[in-house]
Design a protein around this motif. Structure first.
Motif, PDB file in Angstrom:
ATOM      1  N   THR A  43      51.550  56.985  52.795  1.00  0.00           N
ATOM      2  CA  THR A  43      50.847  57.793  51.795  1.00  0.00           C
ATOM      3  C   THR A  43      51.270  57.381  50.387  1.00  0.00           C
ATOM      4  N   LEU A  44      52.571  57.176  50.182  1.00  0.00           N
ATOM      5  CA  LEU A  44      53.057  56.721  48.875  1.00  0.00           C
ATOM      6  C   LEU A  44      52.482  55.351  48.515  1.00  0.00           C
ATOM      7  N   GLY A  45      52.272  54.525  49.539  1.00  0.00           N
ATOM      8  CA  GLY A  45      51.778  53.172  49.301  1.00  0.00           C
ATOM      9  C   GLY A  45      50.378  53.109  48.715  1.00  0.00           C
ATOM     10  N   ILE A  46      49.612  54.198  48.872  1.00  0.00           N
ATOM     11  CA  ILE A  46      48.255  54.188  48.316  1.00  0.00           C
ATOM     12  C   ILE A  46      48.212  54.752  46.892  1.00  0.00           C
ATOM     13  N   VAL A  47      49.330  55.338  46.441  1.00  0.00           N
ATOM     14  CA  VAL A  47      49.365  55.913  45.087  1.00  0.00           C
ATOM     15  C   VAL A  47      49.054  54.877  44.004  1.00  0.00           C
ATOM     16  N   PRO A  48      49.679  53.676  44.034  1.00  0.00           N
ATOM     17  CA  PRO A  48      49.360  52.694  42.981  1.00  0.00           C
ATOM     18  C   PRO A  48      47.887  52.302  42.973  1.00  0.00           C
ATOM     19  N   THR A 155      45.690  62.014  54.322  1.00  0.00           N
ATOM     20  CA  THR A 155      46.327  60.832  54.901  1.00  0.00           C
ATOM     21  C   THR A 155      47.649  61.195  55.565  1.00  0.00           C
ATOM     22  N   PHE A 156      48.462  61.955  54.854  1.00  0.00           N
ATOM     23  CA  PHE A 156      49.776  62.326  55.384  1.00  0.00           C
ATOM     24  C   PHE A 156      49.644  63.153  56.663  1.00  0.00           C
ATOM     25  N   VAL A 157      48.775  64.147  56.646  1.00  0.00           N
ATOM     26  CA  VAL A 157      48.615  65.033  57.806  1.00  0.00           C
ATOM     27  C   VAL A 157      48.108  64.259  59.026  1.00  0.00           C
ATOM     28  N   VAL A 158      47.098  63.417  58.835  1.00  0.00           N
ATOM     29  CA  VAL A 158      46.535  62.658  59.951  1.00  0.00           C
ATOM     30  C   VAL A 158      47.552  61.658  60.496  1.00  0.00           C
ATOM     31  N   PHE A 159      48.259  60.971  59.596  1.00  0.00           N
ATOM     32  CA  PHE A 159      49.252  59.995  60.038  1.00  0.00           C
ATOM     33  C   PHE A 159      50.410  60.671  60.774  1.00  0.00           C
ATOM     34  N   VAL A 160      50.821  61.843  60.299  1.00  0.00           N
ATOM     35  CA  VAL A 160      51.867  62.587  61.008  1.00  0.00           C
ATOM     36  C   VAL A 160      51.388  62.931  62.417  1.00  0.00           C
ATOM     37  N   GLY A 161      50.122  63.302  62.539  1.00  0.00           N
ATOM     38  CA  GLY A 161      49.565  63.594  63.859  1.00  0.00           C
ATOM     39  C   GLY A 161      49.650  62.390  64.779  1.00  0.00           C
ATOM     40  N   TYR A 162      49.280  61.216  64.265  1.00  0.00           N
ATOM     41  CA  TYR A 162      49.393  59.984  65.050  1.00  0.00           C
ATOM     42  C   TYR A 162      50.848  59.736  65.453  1.00  0.00           C
ATOM     43  N   GLY A 163      51.741  59.870  64.479  1.00  0.00           N
ATOM     44  CA  GLY A 163      53.148  59.574  64.725  1.00  0.00           C
ATOM     45  C   GLY A 163      53.795  60.511  65.716  1.00  0.00           C
TER      46      GLY A 163
END
Length: 203
Positions: A43-48, A155-163
């Motif tokens: 999620t941080l990686g998409i900030v820039p 993004t964070f919520v969906v990725f946490v679900g995957y993880g």
């Protein structure tokens, strides 16, 4: 918030890509904590990229073939590096029973770089976000910032679900060496495939 923005964002976020792949790998190899750290890093990686889109800097990548190619091939090299490290059991699928501060730092740095080194994201957000800002919007930059925040949260919520799903089946995978070896080769092949896809990407 317009429903079409939420639906489109969910489709984009949930679609398998490098971030999803790495978050799954972190959950399988290092457990739930690592998967959450990986999701946060991605999620941080998409900030820039979002900042570049909002400030108009993404137009530079779109206009400059040299800048785009440099950024693109740095991303390709990093994906191939991840594939090699995965095969050597030192990368995304390095199984660890305990994940300390050093392990978490390695996961989050890798996750950030995976998205940061993808120039297509800047161009995507430059094309995507303005579509949901009305022509008469009094504060368009603030509106794009709001849309970006929603996209990142999703993004964070969906990725946490995957993880967390990956970490839930972790014990069944790491207790079977043949299954783990097959998974390691599959993840390495997926990183290579994504690297090749990025290599042939156009502006």
């Amino acid at each position: 918030m317009r429903p079409e923005f939420l639906i489109t964002s969910l489709i984009v976020v949930a679609a398998p890509g490098t971030g999803v792949l790495y978050t799954l790998a972190a959950g399988l190899s290092r457990g739930s904590r690592a998967s959450i750290v990986a999701a946060f890093g991605c999620t941080l990686g998409i900030v820039p990229h979002m900042a570049a889109a909002i400030l108009g800097l993404a137009a530079l990548l779109h206009a400059s073939a040299v800048a785009f190619q440099i950024f693109k091939y740095a991303g390709v090299a990093y994906l191939l590096y991840l594939a090699w490290m995965t095969l050597r059991e030192h990368g995304a699928l390095k199984v660890e029973k305990e994940t300390g501060r050093r392990s978490s730092l390695q996961v989050i740095v890798t996750a950030i770089l995976i998205n940061f080194l993808n120039p297509k994201l800047s161009i995507f957000f430059m094309a995507f976000l303005p579509q949901f800002v009305d022509a008469g919007e009094a504060h368009p930059l603030a509106r794009m910032g709001e849309l970006s925040a929603v996209f990142m949260a999703m993004t964070f919520v969906v990725f946490v679900g995957y993880g967390l799903f990956a970490s839930a089946v972790r014990d069944h995978v790491i207790s079977r060496p043949r299954v783990l070896a097959w998974m390691r080769r599959s993840f390495a092949a997926a990183f290579v495939a994504l690297g090749v896809k990025l290599a042939f990407a156009d502006r």
